[in-house]
Design a protein around this motif. Structure first.
Motif, PDB file in Angstrom:
ATOM      1  N   ARG A   1       0.839  -1.207   0.000  1.00 20.34           N
ATOM      2  CA  ARG A   1       0.000   0.000   0.000  1.00 20.34           C
ATOM      3  C   ARG A   1       0.869   1.251   0.000  1.00 20.34           C
ATOM      4  O   ARG A   1       0.560   2.233  -0.687  1.00 20.34           O
ATOM      5  CB  ARG A   1      -0.911  -0.004   1.236  1.00 20.34           C
ATOM      6  CG  ARG A   1      -2.012  -1.051   1.208  1.00 20.34           C
ATOM      7  CD  ARG A   1      -3.064  -0.734   2.255  1.00 20.34           C
ATOM      8  NE  ARG A   1      -3.799  -1.922   2.631  1.00 20.34           N
ATOM      9  CZ  ARG A   1      -3.550  -2.656   3.699  1.00 20.34           C
ATOM     10  NH1 ARG A   1      -2.551  -2.318   4.512  1.00 20.34           N
ATOM     11  NH2 ARG A   1      -4.268  -3.723   3.975  1.00 20.34           N
ATOM     12  N   SER A   2       1.945   1.233   0.783  1.00 21.91           N
ATOM     13  CA  SER A   2       2.824   2.400   0.826  1.00 21.91           C
ATOM     14  C   SER A   2       3.478   2.650  -0.528  1.00 21.91           C
ATOM     15  O   SER A   2       3.591   3.806  -0.964  1.00 21.91           O
ATOM     16  CB  SER A   2       3.904   2.196   1.899  1.00 21.91           C
ATOM     17  OG  SER A   2       3.332   2.047   3.184  1.00 21.91           O
ATOM     18  N   GLU A   3       3.906   1.563  -1.193  1.00 18.57           N
ATOM     19  CA  GLU A   3       4.513   1.725  -2.512  1.00 18.57           C
ATOM     20  C   GLU A   3       3.520   2.304  -3.497  1.00 18.57           C
ATOM     21  O   GLU A   3       3.872   3.187  -4.301  1.00 18.57           O
ATOM     22  CB  GLU A   3       5.040   0.382  -3.020  1.00 18.57           C
ATOM     23  CG  GLU A   3       6.288  -0.103  -2.290  1.00 18.57           C
ATOM     24  CD  GLU A   3       6.788  -1.415  -2.846  1.00 18.57           C
ATOM     25  OE1 GLU A   3       6.147  -1.932  -3.798  1.00 18.57           O
ATOM     26  OE2 GLU A   3       7.806  -1.923  -2.351  1.00 18.57           O
ATOM     27  N   ARG A   4       2.261   1.804  -3.466  1.00 15.24           N
ATOM     28  CA  ARG A   4       1.252   2.363  -4.369  1.00 15.24           C
ATOM     29  C   ARG A   4       0.973   3.822  -4.051  1.00 15.24           C
ATOM     30  O   ARG A   4       0.803   4.652  -4.954  1.00 15.24           O
ATOM     31  CB  ARG A   4      -0.038   1.540  -4.292  1.00 15.24           C
ATOM     32  CG  ARG A   4       0.066   0.170  -4.926  1.00 15.24           C
ATOM     33  CD  ARG A   4      -1.295  -0.443  -5.125  1.00 15.24           C
ATOM     34  NE  ARG A   4      -1.945  -0.743  -3.867  1.00 15.24           N
ATOM     35  CZ  ARG A   4      -1.877  -1.912  -3.246  1.00 15.24           C
ATOM     36  NH1 ARG A   4      -1.181  -2.901  -3.781  1.00 15.24           N
ATOM     37  NH2 ARG A   4      -2.509  -2.120  -2.108  1.00 15.24           N
ATOM     38  N   ALA A   5       0.931   4.145  -2.746  1.00 11.75           N
ATOM     39  CA  ALA A   5       0.690   5.537  -2.361  1.00 11.75           C
ATOM     40  C   ALA A   5       1.840   6.435  -2.794  1.00 11.75           C
ATOM     41  O   ALA A   5       1.621   7.550  -3.290  1.00 11.75           O
ATOM     42  CB  ALA A   5       0.477   5.633  -0.846  1.00 11.75           C
TER      43      ALA A   5
ATOM     44  N   GLY B   1      14.508   1.260  -7.899  1.00 12.11           N
ATOM     45  CA  GLY B   1      15.262   0.113  -8.366  1.00 12.11           C
ATOM     46  C   GLY B   1      14.433  -0.765  -9.268  1.00 12.11           C
ATOM     47  O   GLY B   1      13.233  -0.608  -9.410  1.00 12.11           O
ATOM     48  N   PRO B   2      15.082  -1.714  -9.935  1.00 12.68           N
ATOM     49  CA  PRO B   2      14.375  -2.621 -10.804  1.00 12.68           C
ATOM     50  C   PRO B   2      13.244  -3.304 -10.079  1.00 12.68           C
ATOM     51  O   PRO B   2      13.378  -3.778  -8.981  1.00 12.68           O
ATOM     52  CB  PRO B   2      15.487  -3.619 -11.223  1.00 12.68           C
ATOM     53  CG  PRO B   2      16.750  -2.842 -11.091  1.00 12.68           C
ATOM     54  CD  PRO B   2      16.534  -1.940  -9.915  1.00 12.68           C
ATOM     55  N   GLY B   3      12.074  -3.353 -10.738  1.00 17.91           N
ATOM     56  CA  GLY B   3      10.907  -3.986 -10.138  1.00 17.91           C
ATOM     57  C   GLY B   3      10.079  -3.054  -9.301  1.00 17.91           C
ATOM     58  O   GLY B   3       9.062  -3.445  -8.764  1.00 17.91           O
ATOM     59  N   HIS B   4      10.505  -1.773  -9.143  1.00 15.57           N
ATOM     60  CA  HIS B   4       9.748  -0.835  -8.337  1.00 15.57           C
ATOM     61  C   HIS B   4       9.297   0.326  -9.213  1.00 15.57           C
ATOM     62  O   HIS B   4      10.005   0.780 -10.098  1.00 15.57           O
ATOM     63  CB  HIS B   4      10.599  -0.303  -7.173  1.00 15.57           C
ATOM     64  CG  HIS B   4      10.930  -1.346  -6.166  1.00 15.57           C
ATOM     65  ND1 HIS B   4      11.882  -2.302  -6.390  1.00 15.57           N
ATOM     66  CD2 HIS B   4      10.422  -1.581  -4.935  1.00 15.57           C
ATOM     67  CE1 HIS B   4      11.968  -3.083  -5.335  1.00 15.57           C
ATOM     68  NE2 HIS B   4      11.104  -2.675  -4.452  1.00 15.57           N
ATOM     69  N   MET B   5       8.090   0.815  -8.938  1.00 16.90           N
ATOM     70  CA  MET B   5       7.571   1.944  -9.676  1.00 16.90           C
ATOM     71  C   MET B   5       8.034   3.229  -9.030  1.00 16.90           C
ATOM     72  O   MET B   5       7.283   3.938  -8.361  1.00 16.90           O
ATOM     73  CB  MET B   5       6.034   1.867  -9.731  1.00 16.90           C
ATOM     74  CG  MET B   5       5.514   0.983 -10.833  1.00 16.90           C
ATOM     75  SD  MET B   5       5.989   1.573 -12.459  1.00 16.90           S
ATOM     76  CE  MET B   5       5.071   3.095 -12.507  1.00 16.90           C
ATOM     77  N   GLY B   6       9.341   3.556  -9.194  1.00 15.39           N
ATOM     78  CA  GLY B   6       9.862   4.785  -8.632  1.00 15.39           C
ATOM     79  C   GLY B   6       9.726   5.923  -9.616  1.00 15.39           C
ATOM     80  O   GLY B   6       9.090   5.830 -10.663  1.00 15.39           O
ATOM     81  N   HIS B   7      10.392   7.069  -9.298  1.00 14.93           N
ATOM     82  CA  HIS B   7      10.280   8.262 -10.128  1.00 14.93           C
ATOM     83  C   HIS B   7      10.839   8.022 -11.530  1.00 14.93           C
ATOM     84  O   HIS B   7      10.316   8.552 -12.511  1.00 14.93           O
ATOM     85  CB  HIS B   7      11.014   9.422  -9.456  1.00 14.93           C
ATOM     86  CG  HIS B   7      10.358   9.872  -8.179  1.00 14.93           C
ATOM     87  ND1 HIS B   7       9.370  10.826  -8.162  1.00 14.93           N
ATOM     88  CD2 HIS B   7      10.525   9.485  -6.903  1.00 14.93           C
ATOM     89  CE1 HIS B   7       8.975  11.021  -6.908  1.00 14.93           C
ATOM     90  NE2 HIS B   7       9.669  10.213  -6.134  1.00 14.93           N
ATOM     91  N   GLY B   8      11.943   7.262 -11.629  1.00 15.08           N
ATOM     92  CA  GLY B   8      12.537   7.032 -12.932  1.00 15.08           C
ATOM     93  C   GLY B   8      11.614   6.290 -13.871  1.00 15.08           C
ATOM     94  O   GLY B   8      11.415   6.698 -15.026  1.00 15.08           O
TER      95      GLY B   8
ATOM     96  N   GLN C   1       1.639   9.433  -5.381  1.00 17.76           N
ATOM     97  CA  GLN C   1       2.111  10.759  -5.003  1.00 17.76           C
ATOM     98  C   GLN C   1       3.169  11.259  -5.978  1.00 17.76           C
ATOM     99  O   GLN C   1       3.168  12.445  -6.366  1.00 17.76           O
ATOM    100  CB  GLN C   1       2.688  10.716  -3.590  1.00 17.76           C
ATOM    101  CG  GLN C   1       3.169  12.071  -3.080  1.00 17.76           C
ATOM    102  CD  GLN C   1       3.740  11.989  -1.673  1.00 17.76           C
ATOM    103  OE1 GLN C   1       3.732  10.912  -1.066  1.00 17.76           O
ATOM    104  NE2 GLN C   1       4.231  13.088  -1.159  1.00 17.76           N
ATOM    105  N   ALA C   2       4.081  10.363  -6.392  1.00 16.82           N
ATOM    106  CA  ALA C   2       5.105  10.775  -7.354  1.00 16.82           C
ATOM    107  C   ALA C   2       4.480  11.185  -8.678  1.00 16.82           C
ATOM    108  O   ALA C   2       4.905  12.170  -9.305  1.00 16.82           O
ATOM    109  CB  ALA C   2       6.101   9.631  -7.567  1.00 16.82           C
ATOM    110  N   ALA C   3       3.461  10.427  -9.110  1.00 18.59           N
ATOM    111  CA  ALA C   3       2.788  10.784 -10.361  1.00 18.59           C
ATOM    112  C   ALA C   3       2.096  12.133 -10.250  1.00 18.59           C
ATOM    113  O   ALA C   3       2.144  12.951 -11.183  1.00 18.59           O
ATOM    114  CB  ALA C   3       1.783   9.698 -10.735  1.00 18.59           C
ATOM    115  N   LEU C   4       1.441  12.373  -9.106  1.00 18.54           N
ATOM    116  CA  LEU C   4       0.777  13.670  -8.917  1.00 18.54           C
ATOM    117  C   LEU C   4       1.782  14.811  -8.896  1.00 18.54           C
ATOM    118  O   LEU C   4       1.548  15.880  -9.491  1.00 18.54           O
ATOM    119  CB  LEU C   4      -0.033  13.638  -7.616  1.00 18.54           C
ATOM    120  CG  LEU C   4      -1.284  12.753  -7.613  1.00 18.54           C
ATOM    121  CD1 LEU C   4      -1.913  12.742  -6.234  1.00 18.54           C
ATOM    122  CD2 LEU C   4      -2.299  13.247  -8.645  1.00 18.54           C
TER     123      LEU C   4
END
Length: 443
Positions: A222-226, A400-407, A230-233
């Motif tokens: 849930r935190s990763e999705r949030a 990092g790989p496998g995570h929906m981060g800012h990059g 938030q990063a997308a917003l």
């Protein structure tokens, strides 16, 4: 007629006594009849193995090592228990026939084979079969009525119940186990109670830790999705601010030109056509600037960058930088990459740059394959890296790989702006990024 005080007391106490009896009977009823265990947890990859190709016709593709161990232990306990019972029966000159000895050995081992998939059914069968086998073997086992096979089997099925069932069901199993030990052999009741109690407590502790770990994993997801939302917003807000400046400037110029051209033309068709052509050029420039603004937004400080935006012409420089950082980069260029629209060239460059940066951070020293090819009206960008040759020196980040981060979010936003497609995810021991960018005249 007014009821007597004694009658009022009994009337008032009867429902409470009934409720207490129901609460006490619930664990026993669910343990023996109606209870069901929790679904089995997926096995980790360390506890499963792929089926060899020679056994490819089997209906399953992976072998559960825990189940395999239970079946192997069941066979060992059955064979060893049968041999032990035959030896003791022969020494005691027991009239028990071979079928009776096999039944006792089977009763002491069979429930173990069921505990992985049906833990409650395994305990219920053990609760019935172990006493029957004990009664059969008691004819020549006077001092210790419980064989080693029976002890191991019953302990393991009780543990499986404690790990997979709710607490009140486990309490019912404990009560039945203690009562059964008292009925079968009162002298060993204290020892049996101690072993069963320790097994139940250990299994319940394992269950509690697993549940806590599951809840923690859900909370992390849930935190990763949030964080991703938030990063997308935040990214959209930054894009909106920059686009406002770009659009406001160009639209103001276009509006002034649209108002001035008819006045300057004064009916001259040629001058009117030239003015409209200039307005079209300004419109295309505005669209280009709106896409170029993504390159400005990716700068760390967010300041406006007035220098020319990089493109595929600087790809060799990017690859040399990655090689100097320890990556083994193989670059492959296919097709005519000259004359690409600025936005397409910029996006391809940024996608390659972000992929190489991720490989530097999360797989240092790895081999990276960078392929950029033009097929008709599409530009394909594919970056694949293997496992790192050494441990990452930087802390693991959500990018990092496998995570929906800012990059990765930035890649998706960039590709989406051009109407392209993007695939990212693990491949083998590494990570792959594939982007398809359409090549259009107004890109």
């Amino acid at each position: 007629m007014t009821p007597s005080p004694a009658r009022r007391f009994l009337t008032r106490r009867a429902p409470r006594a009934w409720e207490t009896a129901v609460r006490l009977a619930r664990p026993l009823t669910e343990a023996l009849v109606t209870g069901t265990p929790d679904p089995a947890r997926p096995r980790s990859r360390r506890l499963t193995r792929r089926v060899p190709r020679a056994l490819g016709l089997l209906p399953f593709q992976r072998i559960d090592l825990v189940l395999l161990a239970d079946l192997a232990l069941t066979a060992v306990l059955f064979g060893g228990g049968l041999s032990y019972l035959q030896t003791e029966a022969a020494a005691a000159r027991s009239p028990l026939d071979q079928e009776g000895l096999m039944f006792a050995a089977l009763a002491f081992s069979l429930p173990l084979a069921l505990r992985g998939r049906w833990p409650l059914a395994a305990w219920r069968s053990a609760f019935l079969l172990v006493p029957l086998g004990t009664v059969v073997s008691r004819q020549f086992l006077h001092e210790v009525p419980y064989t080693a096979a029976a002890s191991v089997t019953y302990t393991l099925v009780v543990y499986a119940v404690a790990v997979r069932c709710e607490r009140h069901i486990t309490v019912g199993v404990w009560i039945f186990s203690v009562l059964g030990a008292w009925i079968l052999h009162p002298n060993s009741m204290a020892l049996v109670t101690g072993v069963v109690t320790a097994t139940v407590l250990f299994g319940h502790n394992v269950r509690a830790r697993r549940l806590a770990a599951g809840l923690l994993a859900q909370e992390e997801r849930r935190s990763e999705r949030a964080l991703a939302a938030q990063a997308a917003l935040e990214e959209r807000a930054r894009i909106a601010r920059e686009l406002h400046d770009v659009v406001a400037h160009h639209m103001s110029v276009i509006a002034i030109q649209a108002e001035a051209v008819p006045m300057q033309a004064a009916g001259d068709a040629r001058r009117l056509e030239e003015g409209l052509r200039e307005i079209r050029t300004l419109s295309l420039a505005a669209m280009t600037e709106m896409r170029r603004v993504l390159g400005v937004l990716r700068e760390g400080d967010g300041d406006t960058d007035t220098a020319p935006q990089p493109g595929l012409g600087r790809l060799e420089e990017l690859v040399d930088t990655a090689r100097s950082a320890g990556l083994d980069v193989t670059l492959k260029l296919l097709g005519d990459l000259a004359g690409l629209p600025t936005a397409v060239s910029l996006s391809a460059y940024r996608i390659a740059q972000e992929s190489l940066s991720n490989a530097m951070r999360h797989a240092p020293g790895s081999s990276v394959s960078l392929k950029i090819a033009r097929y008709g009206a599409e530009l394909h960008v594919q970056v694949t890296n293997g496992a790192g040759a050494r441990s990452a020196t930087s802390p693991r980040s959500p990018e990092g790989p496998g995570h929906m981060g800012h990059g990765l979010i930035g890649m998706r936003e960039r590709v989406s702006m051009l109407g392209g497609r993007l695939w990212v995810g693990p491949t083998g021991t590494g990570f792959a990024v594939t982007a398809i960018l359409p090549i259009t005249e107004d890109a």
